[in-house]
Motif scaffolding. Structure first.
Motif, mmCIF file in Angstrom:
data_model
loop_
_atom_site.group_PDB
_atom_site.id
_atom_site.type_symbol
_atom_site.label_atom_id
_atom_site.label_comp_id
_atom_site.label_asym_id
_atom_site.label_seq_id
_atom_site.Cartn_x
_atom_site.Cartn_y
_atom_site.Cartn_z
ATOM 1 N N THR A 1 -6.966 -23.165 28.810
ATOM 2 C CA THR A 1 -7.894 -24.044 29.510
ATOM 3 C C THR A 1 -7.086 -24.955 30.437
ATOM 4 O O THR A 1 -5.882 -25.162 30.239
ATOM 5 N N GLY B 1 -5.606 -14.103 23.377
ATOM 6 C CA GLY B 1 -5.740 -15.554 23.204
ATOM 7 C C GLY B 1 -4.878 -16.384 24.133
ATOM 8 O O GLY B 1 -4.758 -17.603 23.943
ATOM 9 N N GLU C 1 -14.742 -19.925 24.446
ATOM 10 C CA GLU C 1 -14.495 -19.260 23.162
ATOM 11 C C GLU C 1 -14.449 -17.748 23.341
ATOM 12 O O GLU C 1 -13.599 -17.060 22.745
ATOM 13 N N GLU C 2 -15.334 -17.216 24.168
ATOM 14 C CA GLU C 2 -15.321 -15.776 24.438
ATOM 15 C C GLU C 2 -14.061 -15.368 25.187
ATOM 16 O O GLU C 2 -13.464 -14.317 24.895
ATOM 17 N N GLN D 1 -16.217 -25.860 30.829
ATOM 18 C CA GLN D 1 -14.781 -26.066 30.853
ATOM 19 C C GLN D 1 -14.174 -25.334 32.058
ATOM 20 O O GLN D 1 -14.891 -24.734 32.854
ATOM 21 N N LYS E 1 -18.905 -16.530 31.066
ATOM 22 C CA LYS E 1 -18.466 -16.496 29.672
ATOM 23 C C LYS E 1 -18.141 -17.910 29.194
ATOM 24 O O LYS E 1 -17.790 -18.788 29.981
ATOM 25 N N THR E 2 -18.236 -18.123 27.898
ATOM 26 C CA THR E 2 -17.778 -19.386 27.325
ATOM 27 C C THR E 2 -16.270 -19.322 27.131
ATOM 28 O O THR E 2 -15.673 -18.235 27.088
ATOM 29 N N ASP F 1 -19.641 -22.900 29.376
ATOM 30 C CA ASP F 1 -19.812 -24.104 28.569
ATOM 31 C C ASP F 1 -19.151 -25.333 29.197
ATOM 32 O O ASP F 1 -18.822 -26.298 28.504
ATOM 33 N N LYS G 1 -11.164 -16.774 25.138
ATOM 34 C CA LYS G 1 -9.977 -16.901 24.285
ATOM 35 C C LYS G 1 -9.750 -15.663 23.405
ATOM 36 O O LYS G 1 -8.648 -15.448 22.902
ATOM 37 N N LYS G 2 -10.760 -14.843 23.219
ATOM 38 C CA LYS G 2 -10.636 -13.654 22.382
ATOM 39 C C LYS G 2 -10.056 -12.460 23.138
ATOM 40 O O LYS G 2 -9.713 -11.444 22.539
ATOM 41 N N THR H 1 -16.281 -22.275 33.269
ATOM 42 C CA THR H 1 -16.848 -21.437 32.218
ATOM 43 C C THR H 1 -18.306 -21.815 31.963
ATOM 44 O O THR H 1 -18.789 -22.856 32.420
#
Length: 330
Positions: free
Chosen positions: A163, A159, A132-133, A107, A129-130, A105, A135-136, A103
């Protein structure tokens, strides 16, 4: 030609024939499974991406959106999710395979596709994408079995993209096969940094396969980890075909993993019993895979099990652990 030369010529021809005959007898005795006991133990089951929705393999390409051609759902699970992996282990999987994507970030997301457009309600390149993005997103958004008339998993996958850390912490005592989906060497470096933090007993239960360059980087940093790439597998099999008839296992085939297409397995020296015994002694895991239209498939139907060698003791690749595990247990 006088009679002395004729006799010598006959003797030479007979020597060649006797040598050839002796070589053929040696090849048979040294490689025939009819004269070898199968390796001890029962076959192991590998659940490809956990327990997920299967799809029609006919005519697919690397760009095919397989979520739009799934079979009518027979279970509620989506591939590469923690519930699907938990279900696979509960059905009897010994190993679960999963795909990872780095990702933005730093991960690792557990997800198959390079882009998000096919399966999710998002768009763009997954690795841009991160977490967090990601996961949405609704990872069940794109699945349909009737050409888009209904979408049975919409709203049910929000969600649910895990990870790699979540998977590792959820299944610390289970065997996992991690698939690197790219040929980016930096991905191997990043994965080595993450896996290198695990205790040795946890690392022993993991294996990684994927692109040649990331696997090469991973091997440099974690030589104790079981790995496989296309290059390492070809190196092993080519060397084995050259000298395996002698019973010698080349170094390239030791402490690794081999994904053997079921239709080509019979060409391996000593297949099945002697080959499996040799690889077991070399610390190498043999996984038998079915292929369809050039893509890896699995032993997914009851009739597929008829293609397994008698007393097969390697690993069986399946997309339908729910179907196959109960049959093998019987």
């Amino acid at each position: 030609m006088n009679w002395h030369q004729r006799i010598l010529s006959i003797v030479k021809r007979r020597k060649k024939l006797l040598f050839l005959l002796a070589l053929l007898i040696f090849l048979y005795l040294n490689n025939s499974s009819l004269l070898a006991d199968p390796p001890a133990g029962k076959p192991l089951l590998l659940a490809h991406r956990g327990l997920g929705q299967t799809f029609d393999m006919a005519g697919i390409t690397n760009d095919t959106c397989t979520a739009t051609r799934i079979h009518p759902p027979e279970h509620p699970y989506l591939e590469n999710t923690i519930p699907s992996m938990r279900a696979a282990f509960q059905y009897g999987a010994d190993i679960v395979e999963l795909d990872v994507q780095p990702t933005k970030d730093g991960q690792f997301a557990v997800f198959h596709d390079w882009t998000l457009d096919c399966r999710t309600d998002g768009s763009g390149v997954t690795r841009e994408k991160t977490m967090e993005e990601l996961k949405k997103l609704d990872i069940g958004y794109g699945y349909t079995a009737d050409g888009g008339k209904t979408y049975p998993f919409r709203g049910k996958g929000i969600g649910m993209m895990p990870t790699l850390d979540e998977v590792l912490s959820t299944f610390p005592d289970r065997s996992l096969l991690i698939h690197i989906k790219s040929d980016d060497p930096q991905e191997g470096v990043l994965l080595a940094d993450r896996l290198g933090q695990l205790p040795p007993e946890h690392l022993d239960r993991l294996a990684v396969y994927g692109g040649d360059r990331p696997i090469a980087e991973l091997e440099k940093r974690l030589p104790q980890l079981r790995t496989m790439s296309k290059a390492s597998m070809l190196r092993c099999l080519l060397q084995y075909e050259a000298i395996g008839w002698t019973g010698i296992v080349p170094k390239a085939c030791k402490e690794t993993q081999l994904h053997i297409p079921e239709q080509y397995a019979a060409w391996l020296w000593g297949w099945p019993n002697r080959f499996l015994s040799r690889m077991e002694q070399a610390g190498t895991r043999v996984i038998l895979v079915k292929y369809a239209d050039g893509f890896s498939g699995g032993f997914d139907r009851p009739e597929d099990l008829k293609d397994l060698p008698k007393d097969y003791s390697g690993v069986i690749w399946t997309n339908r652990i729910d179907r196959i595990a109960p049959l093998l247990k019987k």
